[in-house]
Scaffold this motif. Structure first.
Motif, mmCIF file in Angstrom:
data_model
loop_
_atom_site.group_PDB
_atom_site.id
_atom_site.type_symbol
_atom_site.label_atom_id
_atom_site.label_comp_id
_atom_site.label_asym_id
_atom_site.label_seq_id
_atom_site.Cartn_x
_atom_site.Cartn_y
_atom_site.Cartn_z
ATOM 1 N N ALA A 30 6.406 13.441 5.176
ATOM 2 C CA ALA A 30 5.279 14.193 4.551
ATOM 3 C C ALA A 30 4.070 14.755 5.723
ATOM 4 N N MET A 31 4.068 15.463 4.729
ATOM 5 C CA MET A 31 2.810 16.246 5.782
ATOM 6 C C MET A 31 1.856 16.304 5.245
ATOM 7 N N PRO A 32 0.708 16.494 5.595
ATOM 8 C CA PRO A 32 -0.607 16.546 5.424
ATOM 9 C C PRO A 32 -1.128 16.889 3.240
ATOM 10 N N THR A 33 -1.645 15.713 3.074
ATOM 11 C CA THR A 33 -1.646 15.915 1.227
ATOM 12 C C THR A 33 -0.015 15.327 0.468
ATOM 13 N N TRP A 34 0.959 14.893 1.367
ATOM 14 C CA TRP A 34 1.945 13.940 0.790
ATOM 15 C C TRP A 34 1.232 12.633 1.363
ATOM 16 N N TRP A 35 1.936 11.632 -0.380
ATOM 17 C CA TRP A 35 1.984 10.250 0.122
ATOM 18 C C TRP A 35 3.473 9.835 0.493
ATOM 19 N N ALA A 36 3.679 8.437 0.358
ATOM 20 C CA ALA A 36 4.446 7.999 1.026
ATOM 21 C C ALA A 36 4.304 6.767 1.220
ATOM 22 N N SER A 37 5.498 5.804 0.707
ATOM 23 C CA SER A 37 5.229 4.561 0.753
ATOM 24 C C SER A 37 7.069 4.482 0.466
ATOM 25 N N ASP A 38 7.397 2.736 0.607
ATOM 26 C CA ASP A 38 8.879 2.465 -0.299
ATOM 27 C C ASP A 38 8.379 2.736 -1.993
ATOM 28 N N TYR A 39 8.212 3.281 -2.556
ATOM 29 C CA TYR A 39 7.625 3.388 -3.946
ATOM 30 C C TYR A 39 8.417 1.734 -4.846
ATOM 31 N N ASN A 40 9.854 1.692 -4.224
ATOM 32 C CA ASN A 40 10.911 1.032 -5.362
ATOM 33 C C ASN A 40 10.005 -0.590 -5.124
ATOM 34 N N ALA A 41 10.265 -1.317 -4.217
ATOM 35 C CA ALA A 41 9.198 -2.115 -2.796
ATOM 36 C C ALA A 41 7.679 -2.844 -4.115
ATOM 37 N N LEU A 62 4.647 12.110 8.635
ATOM 38 C CA LEU A 62 5.702 10.408 8.470
ATOM 39 C C LEU A 62 7.049 11.345 7.777
ATOM 40 N N LYS A 63 8.014 9.931 8.040
ATOM 41 C CA LYS A 63 9.464 10.572 7.584
ATOM 42 C C LYS A 63 9.071 9.084 6.712
ATOM 43 N N SER A 64 10.394 8.761 5.562
ATOM 44 C CA SER A 64 10.213 7.839 4.685
ATOM 45 C C SER A 64 11.656 7.593 4.966
ATOM 46 N N PHE A 65 12.574 6.535 5.282
ATOM 47 C CA PHE A 65 14.151 6.757 5.430
ATOM 48 C C PHE A 65 14.430 5.217 4.786
ATOM 49 N N SER A 83 0.721 -1.449 -0.152
ATOM 50 C CA SER A 83 0.063 0.104 -0.434
ATOM 51 C C SER A 83 0.593 1.303 0.380
ATOM 52 N N GLU A 84 0.323 2.594 -0.506
ATOM 53 C CA GLU A 84 0.903 4.294 -0.337
ATOM 54 C C GLU A 84 0.046 4.479 0.598
ATOM 55 N N TYR A 85 0.148 5.794 1.575
ATOM 56 C CA TYR A 85 -0.130 6.518 2.012
ATOM 57 C C TYR A 85 0.022 7.360 2.205
ATOM 58 N N PHE A 86 -1.681 8.298 1.867
ATOM 59 C CA PHE A 86 -1.874 9.466 1.804
ATOM 60 C C PHE A 86 -2.605 10.293 3.278
ATOM 61 N N VAL A 87 -1.401 11.488 3.640
ATOM 62 C CA VAL A 87 -1.111 11.952 4.946
ATOM 63 C C VAL A 87 -2.532 12.589 4.884
ATOM 64 N N VAL A 88 -3.138 12.575 5.892
ATOM 65 C CA VAL A 88 -4.479 13.681 6.256
ATOM 66 C C VAL A 88 -4.125 14.290 7.293
ATOM 67 N N LYS A 123 10.840 -7.122 -1.195
ATOM 68 C CA LYS A 123 10.471 -6.537 0.215
ATOM 69 C C LYS A 123 11.366 -5.469 0.366
ATOM 70 N N ALA A 124 10.465 -4.514 1.703
ATOM 71 C CA ALA A 124 10.737 -2.864 2.061
ATOM 72 C C ALA A 124 12.541 -3.014 2.297
ATOM 73 N N THR A 125 13.301 -2.079 1.735
ATOM 74 C CA THR A 125 14.148 -1.737 2.470
ATOM 75 C C THR A 125 14.279 -0.310 2.707
ATOM 76 N N ILE A 126 12.883 0.682 2.578
ATOM 77 C CA ILE A 126 12.551 1.836 3.374
ATOM 78 C C ILE A 126 11.738 1.575 4.519
ATOM 79 N N ASN A 127 12.268 2.263 5.189
ATOM 80 C CA ASN A 127 11.118 2.614 6.468
ATOM 81 C C ASN A 127 10.032 3.889 6.566
ATOM 82 N N VAL A 128 8.768 3.617 7.229
ATOM 83 C CA VAL A 128 8.213 4.959 6.743
ATOM 84 C C VAL A 128 7.567 4.902 9.001
ATOM 85 N N ASP A 129 7.870 5.770 9.529
ATOM 86 C CA ASP A 129 6.952 5.799 10.320
ATOM 87 C C ASP A 129 6.398 7.616 10.774
ATOM 88 N N CYS A 130 6.161 7.360 11.947
ATOM 89 C CA CYS A 130 5.586 8.752 12.303
ATOM 90 C C CYS A 130 6.276 9.400 13.791
#
Lengths: 187, 187
Positions: free
Chosen positions: A75-86, A58-61, A49-54, A92-99
Motif C-alpha cells: 500500500a503506497m500513498p492513496t492506497w487503502w489497507a486493512s484485513d477486509y475479511n476481518a 505498508l504491506k498486508s500479508f 478500522s481501515e487505513y488510507f496511506v498518506v 479476528k485478523a488473519t492478515i497482518n499489516v505493517d510498515c
DNA sequence: ACGGATGTGTGACCTACATCACTTTCGAAA
DNA sequence: TTTCGAAAGTGATGTAGGTCACACATCCGT
C-alpha cells in the motif's frame, strides 16, 4: 501533500462532494504515524478500522503454519489497507499489516464508514467504486497466477509499480509473487 | 423460484427497498434464457451488461495463447457474472462467460446499474456490499493459491460448494483450481 | 444399435520451483 | 575503519505438478 488534500484529491476522482460534505467525511478520520517495522494490524487482533496511506509504504500479508509469508498487497500513498475479511465479518485478523517504511495514515473505523456511507450517497458511491477496482485487480492477479510463470509475473509487477523496485526488498517481492527468494534471485 | 422473487430475496438481505422501489429496480432487468454450451460473453465482445443467475450454472473463464482454460468463477443461482474488467473500463472482453447447463438469467446493463445506483441510495449500498464480498473471496482464493497444494484446494472447493460436484465435470474443476485434469484425476 | 464426440483414468517422462547449505555483498553502528 | 547483521546470489538436490500418449468409459444423435 498534506493528508487532507491527499484524501480530497483521491475522492474527487470518483465522487462529487461539496466542501462541507468533504469536511464532514474527513472529520471521521484520525491521523496516525507509524515507524518502519511497526504493526498496524497483527493476527488475532480485533479489526475495526481501515487505513488510507498518506505517506510511506505498508504491506498486508499472511503468515502460514510454516512461518512463510505471503504478501497480499503493498500500500503506497492513496492506497487503502486493512484485513477486509476481518473488518467486514467482525472476525479476528488473519492478515497482518505493517510498515515497510515510516508511514502516515488516515484511519477510518468500520462503524464510521458505514455511518457516512448512509449519510452521504456520494461517499457510498466512492466506496463501491474503490472496491470494484480492488475486485478487478484481484481477479487479474489470480489469472496471472494461474497463467504466467514467475519471471513474467515479476516483470509485470515492476512494470505496474516501478516505485516498488526502490522501496521494497527482493524478499518481499518474492513473498508477493508467491515464490522463494532464491528462485526470484535466479530471475 | 420465479426470477423476480429470487432477485428480491437476494437484494433484501442487504438493502431495504420498498415494493415500489424494488419494482423500479427490477424494471431495468431483462430476462434471458440460454442453452447449455451457449456463450453469453465471448472474448472480443463489447461488454455492456452483467448477469444475475436465476437458474442453471454459468462459468466465467479465460483462454490463454495455448488454448488452456482457466475458470475465474462458477455462477450458480443468485450469483452474478460478467467480465467486470471490460464492463467497468469499457474495453473488449478478455473473459468468456458460457453456460454449463441450460440457464435463466436477469440481464442488467452497466448504464442502467449506474442510473439506478444514483437514483436509489439503497441500490448503491447493495452493489457496494456485493462487490465487497467478491473482493474478500478473491483475496482468500489468492491466498489459498499461494499457500495450499492442489489436493487441499480441491477439498476446500468441494466443502465450500458441494453442489459443484454434481453439476460440473472434473476437467472444469481442474481449470478452476489451475491444474491439469490429469493431476486432479490422480487426486 | 452404431459411431463419434467428450470425459476420465493411468503410466512414463520432464520441468519449474522449493529447500537446504553455503558464500558474497552491502550498509549502518561502533 | 572495522565489524556485524541483513539482504542477495548460487550450487546441489528433491518434488509437485505438467505434458504426452494411450486406454476405457459414457453419452448422444442418427
Amino acid at each position: 501533500m498534506e493528508a487532507k488534500e491527499s484524501l480530497k484529491t483521491h475522492i474527487a476522482k470518483t465522487a462529487s462532494l461539496t466542501d462541507d460534505e468533504f469536511d464532514h467525511f474527513f472529520s471521521h478520520f484520525k491521523s496516525r504515524r507509524f515507524q518502519k517495522g511497526q504493526f498496524i494490524i497483527s493476527g488475532g487482533d480485533i479489526v475495526d478500522s481501515e487505513y488510507f496511506v498518506v505517506a510511506g509504504c505498508l504491506k498486508s500479508f499472511f503468515i502460514n503454519d510454516d512461518m512463510k509469508m505471503f504478501i497480499l498487497q503493498f500500500a503506497m500513498p492513496t492506497w487503502w489497507a486493512s484485513d477486509y475479511n476481518a473488518l467486514y465479518n467482525h472476525t479476528k485478523a488473519t492478515i497482518n499489516v505493517d510498515c515497510i517504511t515510516d508511514a502516515e495514515v488516515l484511519c477510518l473505523s468500520n462503524d464510521d464508514r458505514e455511518k457516512i456511507c448512509s449519510e452521504l450517497h456520494q461517499v457510498e458511491h466512492f466506496f463501491r467504486w474503490r472496491t470494484n477496482k480492488g475486485y478487478v485487480a484481484a481477479q487479474k492477479r489470480l489469472l496471472s497466477f494461474m497463467n504466467n510463470n514467475v519471471k513474467y509475473r515479476y516483470e509485470e509487477l515492476l512494470k505496474l509499480y516501478p516505485e516498488l523496485h526502490d522501496t521494497v526488498g527482493k524478499n518481499l517481492i518474492a513473498a508477493y509473487l508467491g515464490v522463494s527468494r532464491e528462485t526470484l534471485s535466479r530471475l
